[in-house]
Design an enzyme around this catalytic site. Sequence first.
Site, PDB file in Angstrom:
ATOM      1  N   GLY A   1       1.152  -1.506  -0.282  1.00  0.00           N
ATOM      2  CA  GLY A   1       0.246   0.315   0.150  1.00  0.00           C
ATOM      3  C   GLY A   1       0.796   1.063  -0.631  1.00  0.00           C
TER       4      GLY A   1
ATOM      5  N   TYR B   1      -0.922 -19.250  -3.267  1.00  0.00           N
ATOM      6  CA  TYR B   1      -1.386 -18.013  -2.867  1.00  0.00           C
ATOM      7  C   TYR B   1      -2.652 -18.589  -2.923  1.00  0.00           C
ATOM      8  CZ  TYR B   1      -4.200 -13.330  -4.327  1.00  0.00           C
ATOM      9  OH  TYR B   1      -4.659 -11.864  -3.808  1.00  0.00           O
TER      10      TYR B   1
END
Length: 322
Positions: A36, A152
Amino acid sequence: MKALVTGGAGFIGSHLCERLLNKKWRVSAIDNLSTGSIENIKRLEHNKGFHFIMNDIMNEKVMARLIKNSDIVFHLAAAVGVKYIIDNPLDSIRTNVKGTEIILELANAIEKKKVVLASTSEVYGKDRPGKKCFRENDDRVMGSTTITRWSYACTKALDEFLALAYWREKKLPVIIVRFFNTCGPRQTGRYGMVIPRFIKQALLNKPITVYGDGGQTRCFLYIDDAVNAVTGLVNEPEAVGEVFNVGNPESITILNLAKKIKKFTNSSSKIEFVPYERAYEKGFEDMRHRKPDISKIKTFINFSPQVHIDELLKRTIKFFQK
Ligand code: UDP
């Protein structure tokens, strides 16, 4: 209402924070800024209802305090992007598995706070011949453990199992959303996502790198539509304990995507075909087609995507041009 958004400085997280603030919620956002960025939440900093905590979801003490002070947790903090996962496999697995476990355990222990868990269309794994689109209760087909990409999908599937187990055994109210290729302003191409990568390449008149033969298809959902889906589901009591596809069934080949972006940016870039093994890692496996069936979320909250691919691209290009 008071929300805690984990991964609040990420692409989806920052848009969700903004929407909740517009609805007059109070919002705490936690992010370790691994993927982020502060830039994503800059425009929210002046808002009195917004509070940013730069910390890690693995920090149980901090998380306990934040969850205690919230009515609902939007758990978006996760390793994102195929490239990021391949480059950082260990960190990705730990964040997705341990991080989610901490949040669910604390949310359960502290007054059973509602948790919205962000999952992914990756959990479906490989596509199969004849299969047109994925429904929430479909089988999943995973590749070998020697191919990093699948870690993932497996960790996010484990997160889903865990959340559903908390719901079934402990009555912790959870809602699971499986995002399909969500795009829009503020998404970065640094971790592999195709649209921001192609736009940047096109704007710089550099080669647009189509992996494989470009015949693979994806369905892209505009960020505002994704946020509509999430905010709609939290207001629907029947959504608790359920899993939802959140996507736009309109599909496009990656080669056509490259051509559209080249056209919309007026770019002189050439389109370059790059073998998967050069782009990612040896033995890399891609999904040929991936398309959501969104009939379930339609039934629950009458969701239908409003922004189509051309408009999605134009708005995202405008952001990059700025
Ligand atoms: N892709 C591409 N060029 C790039 C990045 C991605 O051709 O520079 C392809 C990728 O191989 C996949 C599709 O675009 O077939 C979507 O990739 P992304 O990583 O955005 O999402 P995925 O659907 O793989 O999770």
